[in-house]
Design a protein around this motif. Structure first.
Motif, PDB file in Angstrom:
ATOM      1  N   THR A 236     -25.827 -25.659  20.365  1.00 32.76           N
ATOM      2  CA  THR A 236     -24.372 -25.839  20.488  1.00 32.76           C
ATOM      3  C   THR A 236     -23.651 -24.689  21.168  1.00 32.76           C
ATOM      4  OG1 THR A 236     -23.828 -24.808  18.356  1.00 32.76           O
ATOM      5  CG2 THR A 236     -24.417 -27.164  18.332  1.00 32.76           C
ATOM      6  N   GLY A 237     -24.273 -23.499  21.253  1.00 34.58           N
ATOM      7  CA  GLY A 237     -23.581 -22.337  21.801  1.00 34.58           C
ATOM      8  C   GLY A 237     -22.695 -21.634  20.787  1.00 34.58           C
ATOM      9  N   MET A 238     -22.696 -22.109  19.540  1.00 34.92           N
ATOM     10  CA  MET A 238     -21.871 -21.516  18.488  1.00 34.92           C
ATOM     11  C   MET A 238     -22.274 -20.072  18.207  1.00 34.92           C
ATOM     12  SD  MET A 238     -22.608 -20.563  15.103  1.00 34.92           S
ATOM     13  CE  MET A 238     -24.025 -21.571  14.763  1.00 34.92           C
ATOM     14  N   SER A 239     -21.263 -19.240  17.925  1.00 37.28           N
ATOM     15  CA  SER A 239     -21.515 -17.899  17.395  1.00 37.28           C
ATOM     16  C   SER A 239     -20.765 -17.777  16.079  1.00 37.28           C
ATOM     17  CB  SER A 239     -21.057 -16.819  18.375  1.00 37.28           C
ATOM     18  OG  SER A 239     -21.905 -16.769  19.501  1.00 37.28           O
ATOM     19  N   ARG A 240     -21.442 -17.299  15.053  1.00 37.01           N
ATOM     20  CA  ARG A 240     -20.853 -17.255  13.724  1.00 37.01           C
ATOM     21  C   ARG A 240     -19.719 -16.241  13.663  1.00 37.01           C
ATOM     22  NH1 ARG A 240     -25.426 -16.082  10.691  1.00 37.01           N
ATOM     23  NH2 ARG A 240     -24.802 -13.905  10.647  1.00 37.01           N
ATOM     24  N   THR A 241     -18.560 -16.660  13.198  1.00 38.76           N
ATOM     25  CA  THR A 241     -17.409 -15.772  13.118  1.00 38.76           C
ATOM     26  C   THR A 241     -17.536 -14.828  11.931  1.00 38.76           C
ATOM     27  OG1 THR A 241     -16.147 -17.295  11.729  1.00 38.76           O
ATOM     28  CG2 THR A 241     -15.951 -17.573  14.123  1.00 38.76           C
ATOM     29  N   ALA A 242     -16.701 -13.779  11.941  1.00 39.62           N
ATOM     30  CA  ALA A 242     -16.713 -12.823  10.828  1.00 39.62           C
ATOM     31  C   ALA A 242     -16.285 -13.502   9.528  1.00 39.62           C
ATOM     32  CB  ALA A 242     -15.787 -11.652  11.150  1.00 39.62           C
ATOM     33  N   ALA A 243     -15.271 -14.384   9.618  1.00 35.10           N
ATOM     34  CA  ALA A 243     -14.802 -15.066   8.411  1.00 35.10           C
ATOM     35  C   ALA A 243     -15.874 -15.992   7.848  1.00 35.10           C
ATOM     36  CB  ALA A 243     -13.527 -15.852   8.727  1.00 35.10           C
ATOM     37  N   ARG A 244     -16.557 -16.735   8.727  1.00 36.65           N
ATOM     38  CA  ARG A 244     -17.599 -17.635   8.250  1.00 36.65           C
ATOM     39  C   ARG A 244     -18.781 -16.848   7.690  1.00 36.65           C
ATOM     40  NH1 ARG A 244     -18.614 -22.833   9.339  1.00 36.65           N
ATOM     41  NH2 ARG A 244     -16.364 -22.951   8.913  1.00 36.65           N
ATOM     42  N   THR A 245     -19.094 -15.723   8.300  1.00 35.27           N
ATOM     43  CA  THR A 245     -20.188 -14.889   7.785  1.00 35.27           C
ATOM     44  C   THR A 245     -19.905 -14.454   6.359  1.00 35.27           C
ATOM     45  OG1 THR A 245     -20.747 -14.092  10.014  1.00 35.27           O
ATOM     46  CG2 THR A 245     -21.493 -12.762   8.151  1.00 35.27           C
ATOM     47  N   ALA A 246     -18.659 -14.083   6.082  1.00 41.66           N
ATOM     48  CA  ALA A 246     -18.297 -13.668   4.721  1.00 41.66           C
ATOM     49  C   ALA A 246     -18.451 -14.827   3.745  1.00 41.66           C
ATOM     50  CB  ALA A 246     -16.860 -13.150   4.714  1.00 41.66           C
ATOM     51  N   ILE A 269     -27.718  -9.731  25.559  1.00 44.09           N
ATOM     52  CA  ILE A 269     -26.779 -10.242  26.563  1.00 44.09           C
ATOM     53  C   ILE A 269     -25.682 -11.099  25.950  1.00 44.09           C
ATOM     54  CG2 ILE A 269     -28.336 -10.087  28.538  1.00 44.09           C
ATOM     55  CD1 ILE A 269     -29.016 -13.030  28.141  1.00 44.09           C
ATOM     56  N   SER A 270     -25.566 -11.073  24.639  1.00 43.53           N
ATOM     57  CA  SER A 270     -24.484 -11.817  24.006  1.00 43.53           C
ATOM     58  C   SER A 270     -23.160 -11.089  24.219  1.00 43.53           C
ATOM     59  CB  SER A 270     -24.751 -11.966  22.511  1.00 43.53           C
ATOM     60  OG  SER A 270     -23.659 -12.594  21.873  1.00 43.53           O
ATOM     61  N   HIS A 271     -22.116 -11.870  24.490  1.00 43.91           N
ATOM     62  CA  HIS A 271     -20.795 -11.253  24.592  1.00 43.91           C
ATOM     63  C   HIS A 271     -20.016 -11.405  23.293  1.00 43.91           C
ATOM     64  CE1 HIS A 271     -18.212 -14.914  25.094  1.00 43.91           C
ATOM     65  NE2 HIS A 271     -19.366 -15.433  25.444  1.00 43.91           N
ATOM     66  N   GLN A 272     -20.706 -11.899  22.257  1.00 37.79           N
ATOM     67  CA  GLN A 272     -20.113 -12.015  20.933  1.00 37.79           C
ATOM     68  C   GLN A 272     -20.696 -10.934  20.019  1.00 37.79           C
ATOM     69  OE1 GLN A 272     -17.746 -14.170  19.992  1.00 37.79           O
ATOM     70  NE2 GLN A 272     -17.660 -15.177  21.992  1.00 37.79           N
ATOM     71  N   PRO A 273     -19.916 -10.418  19.082  1.00 38.75           N
ATOM     72  CA  PRO A 273     -20.439  -9.386  18.176  1.00 38.75           C
ATOM     73  C   PRO A 273     -21.426  -9.975  17.178  1.00 38.75           C
ATOM     74  CG  PRO A 273     -18.222 -10.028  17.517  1.00 38.75           C
ATOM     75  CD  PRO A 273     -18.492 -10.725  18.821  1.00 38.75           C
ATOM     76  N   TYR A 274     -22.314  -9.121  16.696  1.00 39.13           N
ATOM     77  CA  TYR A 274     -23.236  -9.520  15.635  1.00 39.13           C
ATOM     78  C   TYR A 274     -22.573  -9.284  14.293  1.00 39.13           C
ATOM     79  CZ  TYR A 274     -27.080  -9.134  12.287  1.00 39.13           C
ATOM     80  OH  TYR A 274     -27.889  -9.282  11.180  1.00 39.13           O
ATOM     81  N   HIS A 275     -22.386 -10.356  13.522  1.00 38.59           N
ATOM     82  CA  HIS A 275     -21.823 -10.254  12.181  1.00 38.59           C
ATOM     83  C   HIS A 275     -22.965 -10.353  11.180  1.00 38.59           C
ATOM     84  CE1 HIS A 275     -17.810 -10.365  13.775  1.00 38.59           C
ATOM     85  NE2 HIS A 275     -18.015 -11.543  14.335  1.00 38.59           N
ATOM     86  N   ARG A 276     -23.204  -9.273  10.508  1.00 40.35           N
ATOM     87  CA  ARG A 276     -24.378  -9.132   9.647  1.00 40.35           C
ATOM     88  C   ARG A 276     -24.286 -10.034   8.425  1.00 40.35           C
ATOM     89  NH1 ARG A 276     -24.502  -3.430   8.480  1.00 40.35           N
ATOM     90  NH2 ARG A 276     -23.215  -3.847   6.648  1.00 40.35           N
ATOM     91  N   LEU A 277     -25.343 -10.800   8.203  1.00 39.79           N
ATOM     92  CA  LEU A 277     -25.426 -11.654   7.024  1.00 39.79           C
ATOM     93  C   LEU A 277     -26.110 -10.926   5.864  1.00 39.79           C
ATOM     94  CD1 LEU A 277     -24.656 -14.575   6.328  1.00 39.79           C
ATOM     95  CD2 LEU A 277     -26.968 -15.252   6.962  1.00 39.79           C
TER      96      LEU A 277
END
Length: 445
Positions: A236-246, A269-277
């Motif tokens: 899908t190309g989805m990147s998990r948001t900070a709010a969803r990660t929480a 090469i991701s232009h989205q930040p890594y939100h640690r799970l």
């Protein structure tokens, strides 16, 4: 003399204990006398034929299922298990077709491997050396350590992310255990679960990531491991948001026994930040970062940072002197990851891929077609109201090859009426033509 026919027992099935009966069936399978799809006798009939209790046969059948030799089909009985048919990325589009299905990166954005080989420092090791190249481990501890809450962790090198996930699951789980995976899901993840006899529990995905309710249900239903993608989710190309990660973290906190695997395949090469799970309270965890999408698919290598026990489990299966990942590949990867010229190429890829997805999304919007927001990665997910297979056939007739969303279903009962379009090499002109062709097809459905 009784007129009742004796229950039929297939030749070769014998024994008085569950182990003996299941062993005789396995012997018949190994000898080719029982083939995939063959139906075993009903439990009651076989029990009567062998003169044993029905529970004994029932246990023998459960042993066969646990060993991956048989599978149960409800009222259809117990069958000899066939090797599951697995979809895979890549492949070659038919002649004359524009390939928007492969899932491959753009070769022009990959570094020159042979140029790196010519400049790298390398001395061929012999048996008995450490399984991990020191230069690559140093890079991993420096870059991945910054994304982890644990100061102490293990570093392991595997033959790609699929190999890493499979080794982690088979080290911790047994056949029949349940695994929570995203739905729709990465093709190789679906294949890994099916081939190893794990039970997939689907977790729905929206534009922010895996849904908390879906993950909670999977864990309540017995998932012993969770495999999630933090960004550039395929398909899908989805990147998990900070709010969803929480939110997801809060769900996982109630299941401390679960193994958490994050497959961060697009990291460099991701232009989205890594939100640690992973949190400091997570006991079993692994962060997997492969290099195939940005250094090249033929570099079958992934770096795994994990809790120390999981690292020990992995290293026990990647022993010095037997099954380690080639140090030549490891040193080449370390050379590439620390080369300023490669870093420049990766920055170029980080800009190019989202631009190409956005170009197609804009062309589709101009034609009245809504898609998932193109968050990251090399694919665009297009939900359909029309039946996807018919749309795909019409697109092929007009020279476009795409993937059917149904292939990415986490379970046979999942339904995804969508198409996945690989945008890695798409040009603005191709984007306009494809969007116009798809819009025309949808209007005619």
């Amino acid at each position: 003399m009784s007129d009742t026919a004796e229950p039929h027992v297939p030749p070769g099935i014998a024994g008085t204990t569950a182990g003996e009966i299941s062993g005789s069936v396995r012997d018949l399978v190994d000898a080719g006398r029982l083939r995939p799809g063959d139906v075993l006798p009903p439990i009651r009939d076989l029990a009567e034929g062998l003169g044993v209790h029905r529970n004994t046969v029932a246990v023998s059948y459960r042993l066969l299922v646990a060993a991956g030799v048989a599978e149960t089909r409800g009222r259809h009985g117990t069958l000899i298990r066939a090797l599951p048919a697995l979809e895979a990325e890549g492949g070659t589009a038919p002649a004359g077709q524009v390939d928007l299905a492969s899932g491959n990166p753009d070769p022009r954005l990959l570094p020159d491997l042979m140029a790196a080989v010519a400049t790298m420092s390398y001395s061929a090791p012999l048996y008995g050396v450490s399984t991990t190249d020191p230069a690559l481990e140093a890079w991993a501890r420096d870059t991945m350590g910054a994304d982890l809450p644990h100061s102490s962790f293990g570093v392991t090198v595997t033959n790609g992310s699929v190999d890493a996930v499979e080794r982690l699951l088979t080290a911790r789980l047994t056949r029949g255990d349940a695994v929570a995976i995203e739905d729709p899901c990465f093709l190789a993840s679906v294949g890994t679960l099916r081939i190893n006899g794990f039970r997939p529990l689907p977790v729905a995905v929206d534009t922010e990531g895996p849904t908390p309710d879906g993950l909670r249900r999977a864990l309540q239903d017995g998932a012993r491991a969770v495999v999630l993608t933090p960004r550039a989710h395929n398909p899908t190309g989805m990147s998990r948001t900070a709010a969803r990660t929480a939110e997801v973290r809060a769900v996982l906190a109630g299941y401390p026994h679960a193994l958490i695997i994050e497959d961060d395949h697009f990291s460099a090469i991701s232009h989205q930040p890594y939100h640690r799970l992973i949190t400091e309270h997570t006991s079993q965890w692994a962060l997997v970062r492969s290099v195939s999408k940005f250094l090249g698919p033929d570099l079958r290598l992934a770096i795994v940072a994990s809790d120390l026990d999981s690292a020990a489990q992995l290293n026990a299966r990647l022993r010095p002197g037997t099954t380690w990942v080639s140090h030549l590949l490891q040193r080449l990867t370390a050379t590439l990851l620390t080369d300023p010229r490669v870093a420049s190429r990766l920055r170029q890829a980080r800009r190019a891929y989202p631009q190409r997805s956005a170009t197609l999304a804009e062309s589709l919007a101009d034609n009245g077609i809504t898609v998932h927001p193109p968050a990251d990665g090399v694919n665009l997910w297009i939900p359909l109201e029309a039946e996807s297979s018919a749309v795909i056939k019409r697109l092929a007739d007009q020279g476009w090859t795409v993937r059917d969303g149904a292939q990415f279903a986490a379970t046979p009962t999942s339904s995804h009426n969508a198409i996945r379009v690989t945008t890695a090499t798409i040009t603005p002109a191709q984007a306009r033509r494809f969007a116009a062709a798809l819009a025309h097809i949808l209007r005619e459905q």
